[in-house]
Design an enzyme around this catalytic site. Structure first.
Site, mmCIF file in Angstrom:
data_model
loop_
_atom_site.group_PDB
_atom_site.id
_atom_site.type_symbol
_atom_site.label_atom_id
_atom_site.label_comp_id
_atom_site.label_asym_id
_atom_site.label_seq_id
_atom_site.Cartn_x
_atom_site.Cartn_y
_atom_site.Cartn_z
ATOM 1 N N ARG A 114 11.631 -47.783 -35.711
ATOM 2 C CA ARG A 114 10.742 -46.731 -35.232
ATOM 3 C C ARG A 114 11.429 -45.898 -34.147
ATOM 4 N NH1 ARG A 114 5.630 -50.390 -33.663
ATOM 5 N NH2 ARG A 114 7.344 -51.822 -33.191
ATOM 6 N N GLU A 150 -0.342 -50.376 -24.650
ATOM 7 C CA GLU A 150 -1.364 -51.326 -25.113
ATOM 8 C C GLU A 150 -2.482 -51.576 -24.117
ATOM 9 O OE1 GLU A 150 1.571 -53.934 -22.944
ATOM 10 O OE2 GLU A 150 1.716 -52.215 -24.301
ATOM 11 N N ASP A 159 3.156 -60.616 -29.887
ATOM 12 C CA ASP A 159 3.596 -59.772 -28.776
ATOM 13 C C ASP A 159 2.951 -60.190 -27.463
ATOM 14 O OD1 ASP A 159 5.489 -57.916 -29.734
ATOM 15 O OD2 ASP A 159 3.925 -56.794 -30.754
ATOM 16 N N TYR A 161 5.244 -49.489 -25.291
ATOM 17 C CA TYR A 161 4.606 -50.807 -25.369
ATOM 18 C C TYR A 161 5.372 -51.746 -24.444
ATOM 19 C CZ TYR A 161 1.982 -49.430 -29.551
ATOM 20 O OH TYR A 161 1.134 -48.810 -30.429
ATOM 21 N N LYS A 201 9.295 -49.932 -28.103
ATOM 22 C CA LYS A 201 9.233 -51.323 -27.649
ATOM 23 C C LYS A 201 9.692 -51.458 -26.207
ATOM 24 C CE LYS A 201 8.062 -54.352 -29.505
ATOM 25 N NZ LYS A 201 6.654 -54.851 -29.494
ATOM 26 N N HIS A 213 3.726 -55.256 -23.132
ATOM 27 C CA HIS A 213 3.329 -56.645 -23.375
ATOM 28 C C HIS A 213 3.905 -57.575 -22.293
ATOM 29 C CE1 HIS A 213 1.693 -55.455 -27.250
ATOM 30 N NE2 HIS A 213 2.836 -54.897 -27.556
#
Length: 371
Positions: A15, A118, A270, A94, A75, A96
């Site tokens: 991605r 998120e 995740d 993101y 990520k 996490h």
């Protein structure tokens, strides 16, 4: 603002954080966009397509990170990228963090301001930037689970369904949110006998009407989970507590009593995973065995379908990226309480309580930071 988009470096992560449409929008607002050379190739987007919309192509990751006042990623930064973090950087991706102590420490030590996709949350509880990837991961879960269930992959050798006179596979979905509903939808389409467990009765009622009672809905409890898991050919875990570690719902003892060759797909990996024995895997080596069951715990599942995922992600993140670029992160967060909930770290402080709680670290309230 100078906005930089580096290539993703996580295992089999294809991605990219922005599409040419996103570049055009940001450039139209007067900002400069810098994209690392080749960053979009995994999503079938060429450098030329970015340039046509006003982006500048930068040859290396180090130069891309260095030029950006705001870095857009997909990520969380991994160890090879920690050295690029700095105090005057805004990172929008993101994160996490509740399941990533090393990443948390790196952001704190660098003093980076980091906003997590998120944990951006609307007043109705919806997580708008997690939603599209939850859709993708939910749809993928039955597919990867069905593949793992084949005998050659170590599974039970059970087809999901659609063969007359033979029982369909029993698929149990833990969690009736976005990922869970999409997993149920695809599993049902593949012919499986599907059950969703959730503590939210409204979600179960929605399941009843959405699937015309073809998907079983059961109120989740320790006993109900145990009974359903032991009868399952496939278990898909999708439970989520925003920004916090996922609860461990399937114990090692349960797995020991499951059918040999059963498959467990942990979409919640995740956030640490919702099965006791889960640990993050990669697309290159996606499964491992516990007792006689196969675990699939890839931490970036949507990376397997990057073309779909990249467009879906930019559709959701772009409006927030524009706000951050137009106003700066402090005013953007002050003006938009939903976006403010995405702030996880700044100036060496943790600003999201679930992350602080996960590691027993100090927490600075949002109101204090924004003031």
């Amino acid at each position: 603002m100078r906005i930089a988009v580096p290539a993703e470096v996580k295992n089999h992560e294809y991605r990219v954080a922005i599409t040419p449409v996103g570049v055009a929008e940001l450039v139209g607002h007067g900002h400069q966009v810098f994209v690392q050379s080749g960053a979009g190739l995994g999503s079938s987007i060429s450098d030329a397509e970015y340039v046509a919309q006003g982006a500048t192509i930068v040859p290396t990751a180090a130069e891309t990170w260095a030029i950006g006042e705001m870095v857009l990623k997909v990520k969380e930064p991994i160890a090879s990228e920690f050295g690029y973090l700095r105090e005057d950087l805004l990172l929008f991706t993101y994160l996490h963090l509740a399941a990533d102590r090393a990443g948390t420490d790196a952001l704190l030590n660098a003093g980076t301001t980091a906003i997590a996709y998120e944990t951006v949350q609307l007043p109705n509880g919806l997580l708008p930037l997690l939603y599209p990837m939850s859709e993708v991961a939910g749809c993928l879960a039955p597919q990867v689970g069905a593949h793992a269930m084949m005998k050659a992959q170590g599974g039970r050798g059970v087809l999901m369904g659609c063969v007359g006179g033979v029982a369909n596979a029993k698929v149990v979905v833990l969690g009736g949110g976005t990922a869970g509903q999409n997993a149920a939808n695809v599993a049902l389409g593949m012919g499986a006998d599907v059950t969703i467990l959730d503590t939210d009765l409204e979600k179960l009622r929605t399941t009843f009407w959405r699937y015309e009672n073809r998907v079983h809905g059961i109120v989740s409890s320790k006993l109900a989970i145990r009974e359903q898991v032991l009868a399952a050919d496939m278990v898909i875990g999708t439970v989520l507590i925003p920004g916090a570690k996922a609860p461990k719902l399937v114990t090692n003892e349960m797995v020991a009593e499951m059918k040999p060759g059963s498959v467990l797909v942990d979409v919640a990996i995740d956030q640490g995973g919702c099965f006791e024995d889960s640990h993050a895997t990669t697309h290159a080596d996606p499964t491992f065995t516990v007792h006689d069951s196969v675990f699939y715990c890839v931490a970036n599942m949507p990376g397997a379908v990057p073309n779909t995922s990249t467009w879906a992600l930019t559709n959701a993140t772009l409006a927030y990226a524009v706000k951050l670029a137009d106003k700066g992160w402090k005013k953007a967060c002050a003006d938009d309480p939903s976006l403010a909930l995405g702030l996880n770290t700044t100036a060496g402080q943790i600003t999201y309580p679930a992350v602080a709680e996960a590691f027993g670290l100090g927490y600075t309230p949002l109101a204090t930071v924004l003031a």
